[in-house]
Design an enzyme around this catalytic site. Structure first.
Site, mmCIF file in Angstrom:
data_model
loop_
_atom_site.group_PDB
_atom_site.id
_atom_site.type_symbol
_atom_site.label_atom_id
_atom_site.label_comp_id
_atom_site.label_asym_id
_atom_site.label_seq_id
_atom_site.Cartn_x
_atom_site.Cartn_y
_atom_site.Cartn_z
ATOM 1 C CE LYS A 107 -2.293 0.680 3.865
ATOM 2 N NZ LYS A 107 -1.924 1.924 4.573
ATOM 3 N N GLY A 140 -5.429 7.536 5.821
ATOM 4 C CA GLY A 140 -4.537 8.602 6.280
ATOM 5 C C GLY A 140 -3.457 8.961 5.279
ATOM 6 C CB SER A 175 7.982 9.433 7.690
ATOM 7 O OG SER A 175 7.101 8.334 7.511
ATOM 8 C CG ASP A 206 2.299 0.835 10.223
ATOM 9 O OD1 ASP A 206 1.800 1.511 11.136
ATOM 10 O OD2 ASP A 206 2.298 1.200 9.036
ATOM 11 C CE LYS A 218 0.854 4.921 12.079
ATOM 12 N NZ LYS A 218 1.319 4.998 10.672
ATOM 13 N NE ARG A 278 -0.740 -1.475 9.547
ATOM 14 C CZ ARG A 278 -0.566 -2.081 8.365
ATOM 15 N NH1 ARG A 278 -0.699 -3.392 8.273
ATOM 16 N NH2 ARG A 278 -0.261 -1.380 7.292
ATOM 17 C CE LYS A 294 -6.891 2.644 7.246
ATOM 18 N NZ LYS A 294 -6.298 3.334 6.171
#
Length: 407
Positions: free
Chosen positions: A22, A69, A145, A291, A318, A366, A390
């Site tokens: 992604k 996001g 970032s 992540d 997140k 997640r 997602k």
């Protein structure tokens, strides 16, 4: 949709094809709009990437990124550069709680025309595109970032390129390097030295083809499953590179502590459980790969290993506050969890039972995927299991293939 998961045995020697990253896909999709000759192969089939593509191709004034996001952050910069084009960039209720001011302030240094529609510092945003001629910007680098990558991606299409000065400690450096290497792979002149990124203006790409590597974050759940599986179990995942651009490729090293070996073969990786974990306690700084924190701590819970994970300050902004969400759900198994703004500790070993544990997902893909491997230890019910789309729409089908079944 809630799923009750259980598993008696891991089904070994399966071949799983994981969709493109992604992170890489969203970067090259934006570059493809700026440089239409670019051809993308093995793109992600995730909701986030689909939403970003739809927003880029839509002629509607209101662009809704939902929960995506990355799309929000990348599109703010893109639409700031689209002369005579006005849009409103919005998203889900959670997206409206995720801060965007650092990126907006940076773009305003370049004279971008951006205003807040509702709450100061947060989406939705009204953006009036204009020609950007300034080429110097300063931005705080210790929050996300993605703000930096957002600026980097529009830089080659700016009249005078862009020089980005990073303030403070830089977080998630591998993701900045990913953006940098994608630009360089396509023949764009770009450099990152000390705390300064410089990208030259480009009228045409030297290379117009990009093959997206499969997603290492998605691979993390198979690492967790292998860690919880019997010795000599194995699974093959494709398409992966030994010299990956993705920071989450550190999984191959980390999961050695849990007895999982990674074998690179052709365009695939073979994950093999070679021994039981040697350590009773592990310590990881995940500043460059936050992540995978959820996956790792769930693996530790399943293996009876305590852990200290740090470098997690970005997890609070997140899809949910992931540190608090992890504490809430892990405690349901009897885990003693301690969190700060950037750390999480699992402080005890738990005993699994025949009871069903319900896992809330907080609209966070997640959370659903990280807890799924615990079906090898105890029956669990994943609430709102469809949230996996997602980033990994085929996740539950792949789980079934290796022995995690739903009722």
């Amino acid at each position: 949709m809630d799923l009750l998961l259980e598993s008696k045995n891991f089904i070994s020697n399966q071949n799983i094809k994981i969709s493109g990253s992604k992170s890489e896909t969203n970067r090259v999709q934006l570059l493809q709009i700026l440089f239409p000759d670019l051809i993308i192969e093995n793109a992600s089939d995730s909701d986030d990437s689909s939403v970003m593509k739809q927003c880029l191709q839509s002629n509607l004034i209101i662009k809704d990124v939902h929960h995506a996001g990355t799309a929000m952050r990348f599109l703010v910069s893109y639409y700031s550069t689209q002369k005579n084009n006005e849009v409103v960039l919005t998203g889900s209720s959670r997206m409206k709680e995720r801060p965007i001011q650092i990126l907006v302030d940076a773009l305003k240094q370049l004279d971008a025309d951006i205003s807040y529609v509702e709450k100061e510092g947060f989406p939705p945003l009204r953006i009036k595109g204009k020609e950007i001629t300034k080429n110097q910007v300063e931005i705080n680098a210790d929050v996300s970032s993605q703000y930096i990558s957002s600026l980097m991606l529009i830089a080659p299409a700016l009249q005078n390129g862009l020089e980005i000065h990073l303030k403070g400690n830089v977080t998630s450096i591998p993701y900045i390097n990913m953006t940098l290497q994608i630009l360089q792979t396509l023949g764009i002149e770009a450099s990152f030295k000390e705390n300064r990124i410089k990208i030259s203006p480009t009228s045409k790409l030297k290379s117009n083809q990009f093959v997206v590597e499969s997603d290492w974050s998605s691979a993390s759940y198979f690492y967790s499953i292998m860690a919880l599986s019997p010795i000599n179990s194995q699974v093959t995942l494709s398409y992966f590179k030994q010299n990956s651009l993705q920071g989450d490729a550190v999984l191959a090293k980390i999961y050695q502590d849990f007895g999982v070996e990674t074998i690179f073969k052709d365009d695939s990786i073979i994950l093999k459980k070679v021994n039981d974990p040697i350590k009773n306690h592990v310590i990881y700084d995940l500043n460059n790969s936050p992540d995978i924190a959820q996956t790792i701590i769930v693996s530790c819970l399943g293996l009876g290993i305590t852990c200290d994970l740090s470098g997690l300050h970005t997890l609070k902004i997140k899809e949910t506050d992931r540190l608090q969400a992890l504490k809430n759900e892990l405690e349901k198994f009897g885990a003693e969890i301690e969190i700060t703004d950037e750390t999480i500790q699992l402080k005890n070993k738990v005993s699994f039972s025949s009871n069903i544990v319900e896992i809330a997902t907080y609209q966070d893909h997640r959370m659903a995927m990280a807890f799924a491997p615990l079906a090898f230890k105890q029956k669990i019910k994943i609430k709102e299991a469809e949230v996996v789309s997602k980033s990994y729409p085929n996740f539950w089908n792949d789980m079934k293939q290796i022995g995690i079944v739903s009722q």
